[in-house]
Design a protein around this motif. Structure first.
Motif, mmCIF file in Angstrom:
data_model
loop_
_atom_site.group_PDB
_atom_site.id
_atom_site.type_symbol
_atom_site.label_atom_id
_atom_site.label_comp_id
_atom_site.label_asym_id
_atom_site.label_seq_id
_atom_site.Cartn_x
_atom_site.Cartn_y
_atom_site.Cartn_z
ATOM 1 N N ILE A 189 0.863 -1.178 0.000
ATOM 2 C CA ILE A 189 0.000 0.000 0.000
ATOM 3 C C ILE A 189 0.903 1.232 0.000
ATOM 4 O O ILE A 189 1.780 1.363 0.861
ATOM 5 N N LYS A 190 0.720 2.118 -0.973
ATOM 6 C CA LYS A 190 1.555 3.320 -1.054
ATOM 7 C C LYS A 190 0.702 4.555 -1.319
ATOM 8 O O LYS A 190 -0.296 4.490 -2.037
ATOM 9 N N ASN A 191 1.140 5.646 -0.720
ATOM 10 C CA ASN A 191 0.502 6.943 -0.963
ATOM 11 C C ASN A 191 1.374 7.700 -1.963
ATOM 12 O O ASN A 191 2.131 8.586 -1.611
ATOM 13 N N THR A 192 1.288 7.318 -3.237
ATOM 14 C CA THR A 192 2.127 7.875 -4.302
ATOM 15 C C THR A 192 1.244 8.328 -5.456
ATOM 16 O O THR A 192 0.264 7.659 -5.788
ATOM 17 N N GLN A 193 1.571 9.440 -6.043
ATOM 18 C CA GLN A 193 0.821 9.899 -7.208
ATOM 19 C C GLN A 193 1.042 8.919 -8.363
ATOM 20 O O GLN A 193 2.175 8.503 -8.629
ATOM 21 N N PRO A 194 -0.015 8.521 -9.075
ATOM 22 C CA PRO A 194 0.121 7.520 -10.145
ATOM 23 C C PRO A 194 1.191 7.872 -11.182
ATOM 24 O O PRO A 194 1.904 6.981 -11.654
ATOM 25 N N ALA A 195 1.323 9.149 -11.508
ATOM 26 C CA ALA A 195 2.268 9.539 -12.568
ATOM 27 C C ALA A 195 3.722 9.354 -12.146
ATOM 28 O O ALA A 195 4.607 9.228 -13.002
ATOM 29 N N THR A 196 3.973 9.293 -10.831
ATOM 30 C CA THR A 196 5.363 9.281 -10.358
ATOM 31 C C THR A 196 5.837 7.910 -9.891
ATOM 32 O O THR A 196 7.007 7.761 -9.553
ATOM 33 N N ILE A 197 4.958 6.922 -9.860
ATOM 34 C CA ILE A 197 5.383 5.610 -9.360
ATOM 35 C C ILE A 197 6.111 4.828 -10.452
ATOM 36 O O ILE A 197 5.690 4.783 -11.611
ATOM 37 N N SER A 198 7.252 4.262 -10.082
ATOM 38 C CA SER A 198 8.024 3.435 -11.012
ATOM 39 C C SER A 198 7.527 1.996 -10.908
ATOM 40 O O SER A 198 7.652 1.364 -9.853
ATOM 41 N N THR A 199 6.956 1.497 -11.976
ATOM 42 C CA THR A 199 6.397 0.150 -11.977
ATOM 43 C C THR A 199 6.358 -0.384 -13.392
ATOM 44 O O THR A 199 6.444 0.390 -14.360
ATOM 45 N N ASP A 200 6.246 -1.683 -13.541
ATOM 46 C CA ASP A 200 6.178 -2.277 -14.873
ATOM 47 C C ASP A 200 4.865 -1.953 -15.565
ATOM 48 O O ASP A 200 4.797 -1.888 -16.789
ATOM 49 N N CYS A 201 3.798 -1.796 -14.756
ATOM 50 C CA CYS A 201 2.502 -1.464 -15.351
ATOM 51 C C CYS A 201 1.645 -0.726 -14.333
ATOM 52 O O CYS A 201 1.498 -1.176 -13.192
ATOM 53 N N LEU A 202 1.091 0.405 -14.747
ATOM 54 C CA LEU A 202 0.165 1.180 -13.935
ATOM 55 C C LEU A 202 -1.245 0.947 -14.468
ATOM 56 O O LEU A 202 -1.497 1.106 -15.658
ATOM 57 N N VAL A 203 -2.163 0.563 -13.589
ATOM 58 C CA VAL A 203 -3.534 0.248 -13.983
ATOM 59 C C VAL A 203 -4.468 1.349 -13.490
ATOM 60 O O VAL A 203 -4.494 1.664 -12.294
ATOM 61 N N ALA A 222 -3.166 4.455 -2.477
ATOM 62 C CA ALA A 222 -4.267 4.850 -1.597
ATOM 63 C C ALA A 222 -3.797 5.907 -0.606
ATOM 64 O O ALA A 222 -2.601 5.988 -0.284
ATOM 65 N N PRO A 223 -4.714 6.737 -0.084
ATOM 66 C CA PRO A 223 -4.354 7.765 0.900
ATOM 67 C C PRO A 223 -3.762 7.155 2.164
ATOM 68 O O PRO A 223 -4.112 6.032 2.550
ATOM 69 N N GLU A 224 -2.885 7.901 2.810
ATOM 70 C CA GLU A 224 -2.208 7.443 4.022
ATOM 71 C C GLU A 224 -3.201 7.009 5.097
ATOM 72 O O GLU A 224 -2.960 6.049 5.837
ATOM 73 N N SER A 225 -4.323 7.687 5.176
ATOM 74 C CA SER A 225 -5.307 7.423 6.238
ATOM 75 C C SER A 225 -5.912 6.015 6.157
ATOM 76 O O SER A 225 -6.452 5.514 7.136
ATOM 77 N N THR A 226 -5.826 5.406 4.987
ATOM 78 C CA THR A 226 -6.420 4.071 4.810
ATOM 79 C C THR A 226 -5.405 2.940 4.922
ATOM 80 O O THR A 226 -5.784 1.765 4.847
#
Length: 498
Positions: A5-19, A163-167
């Motif tokens: 679970i990470k509180n990261t903006q989708p555009a900035t996350i390094s991953t093989d695939c963003l869904v 997801a947001p940190e609060s969750t």
């Protein structure tokens, strides 16, 4: 599979695939618009070309765009923007997503679900269902093939939810439970898919002893053989197993994770490792599927695997009534009368109604634990398939509180059950001229009268019966065990442990 679970903006996350979701009429949510800004408008431009309509079940995989760090982007259809999805449409969407992801060469995936809304459900439930579908979608059963399917693609083993940190605390707990449930489901599927010449009662006993090695301090295994069952007066059980050269086994797995003295919850599984019908032999077509007649037992193994994984603070006893139902010179004959462990006598009018004959003695055996609850799970009747199809398992209970607890767990896990009647009016269908009862109640309400039969052995405790004949396996080109209702059972036990 590992869930993060990470509180990261989708555009900035390094991953093989963003869904991310895309909606009908080429609409993007606020998350999608932010991604489109990072992609310099390429995202919306591609969507407007019409390659994805935004309907549940649609997917489209794109290469890296603009300043988005993900190597690939998967768009999936999520219906109308700002309109809540139905539960079934969510399942349809996620099934398509994970089916597509499994065909790609990926190591890790990130998924943004903040803009997905489901009618009557919390956001956390959406993540829970996504996690469970992601894990179970990667299941394969090819261990008995001499040549394993060749593939150059590796299925990803790490899934990150944005997801947001609060969750994070809640989602971390949910995904941990999902990971353990996935393992239990797949254990049940493996056992169900094994052929009857491998998965015998003795094999199941061996699996129970192997399971005990996972936590020898908390799990105790006892296997009763036919001589010991005879000494206990289990004439009903033995009337089934005596027709086979494979000896029957009553497998008892006692998990003590709760306080000493706490009453256990008991799970009883029908473990007919192959059901020919006995002397009342089944038609030949589709008889190979009768290896699945032990899927109730498989679900008990699966649930116990999951609760050991979670180290649940609860006492649970798993009882598996394992036998083969075969025709032979030793097999029971229609018209035979046997005496169950409870002392009640049974006229066997149909040897293919054997599941209830092994279960009734197992249910009587359960009395010694003075249980908090008893749930039996069985591929018991074709009548339940006629009544409910493959979508829901039939539930019967002698206690409303227990029935409501199971219904709650069913709702949370989306492993659906339907509360069926257990009225005394049906009991007279089991009347026999020669014994205390017959083992079948005629052509009407077959699933109900089977439950009524079992109810006669469960008067000393709170009990529920799950008829999973329609839900335990799939037919056709997707033929195989489903692992149901492990998810329901695990959720029920999680709830009871709290």
């Amino acid at each position: 599979m590992e869930f993060l679970i990470k509180n990261t903006q989708p555009a900035t996350i390094s991953t093989d695939c963003l869904v991310i979701p895309v909606f009908e009429n080429s609409k993007l949510s606020d998350t999608g618009k932010a991604l489109d800004d990072a992609a310099k408008g390429q995202l919306i431009s591609i969507i407007k070309q019409g390659d994805i309509a935004g309907k549940p079940g649609d997917t489209l995989v794109l290469s890296q765009l603009g300043e988005i760090k993900a190597k690939r982007i998967m768009l999936f259809g999520a219906g109308e923007l700002n309109k809540k999805l139905s539960e079934d449409d969510l399942i349809k969407s996620f099934s398509a997503v994970f089916s597509t992801l499994n065909k790609l060469n990926l190591k890790q995936v990130a998924i943004a679900l903040a803009d997905i809304h489901v009618a009557g459900r919390e956001k956390t439930w959406v993540v829970r269902i996504a996690a469970q579908l992601a894990g179970t979608s990667q299941y394969e059963f090819n261990q008995l093939k001499s040549t394993k399917p060749k593939t150059t693609k590796s299925k990803y083993k790490k899934l990150t939810f944005l997801a947001p940190e609060s969750t994070h605390k809640t989602l971390s707990q949910l995904t941990q439970e999902a990971a353990a449930t996935i393992k239990g489901i797949n254990v049940a599927r493996d056992l169900g898919n094994l052929p009857g010449n491998i998965c015998t009662p003795s094999y199941l006993a061996k699996q129970a002893r192997q399971l005990a090695k996972k936590d020898e301090a908390k799990l105790k295994v006892t296997v009763l053989d036919e001589k010991e069952m005879e000494e206990l007066g289990m004439g009903s059980f033995l009337s089934v197993s005596k027709g086979s050269k494979e000896t029957g086994k009553l497998i008892v797995m006692e998990y003590y994770g709760g306080k000493k003295g706490d009453k256990p919850h008991v799970l009883v599984g029908k473990g007919i490792t192959f059901d020919s019908g006995g002397i009342s032999i089944k038609p030949g077509q589709g008889m190979d599927e009768m290896k699945f007649d032990m899927c109730g037992a498989a679900s008990v193994f699966g649930a116990l695997n999951s609760i050991i994984e979670l180290k649940l603070p609860i006492n649970v006893v798993g009882i598996v009534a394992a036998a083969e139902n075969m025709p032979s010179g030793n097999a029971s004959k229609p018209g035979d009368i046997v005496t169950s462990m409870s002392g009640q006598t049974i006229e066997i009018l149909n040897t293919d109604a054997e599941g209830r004959l092994v279960l009734c003695d197992a249910l009587t055996y359960a009395e010694r634990y003075e249980p908090e609850s008893v749930v039996d799970i069985a591929t018991l009747t074709g009548a339940c398939v006629v009544a409910l199809g493959s979508h829901a398992s039939g539930m019967y209970s002698n206690n409303d509180k227990l029935a409501k607890a199971l219904q709650k767990a069913s709702d949370e896990s989306y492993d659906r059950i339907w509360h069926m009647p257990l009225w005394d009016a049906y009991q007279k269908q089991l009347d026999s001229n020669f014994a205390d009862m017959a083992n079948i109640g005629g052509p009407e309400a077959g699933s109900v009268t089977a439950a009524c039969f079992l109810a006669r052995y469960t008067k000393k405790y709170h009990w529920a019966h799950l008829d999973i004949a329609g839900t335990a396996w799939l037919k056709g080109d997707k033929k195989g065990a489903t692992g149901r209702p492990v998810s329901l059972l695990v959720q029920y036990l999680i709830n009871q442990s709290k």
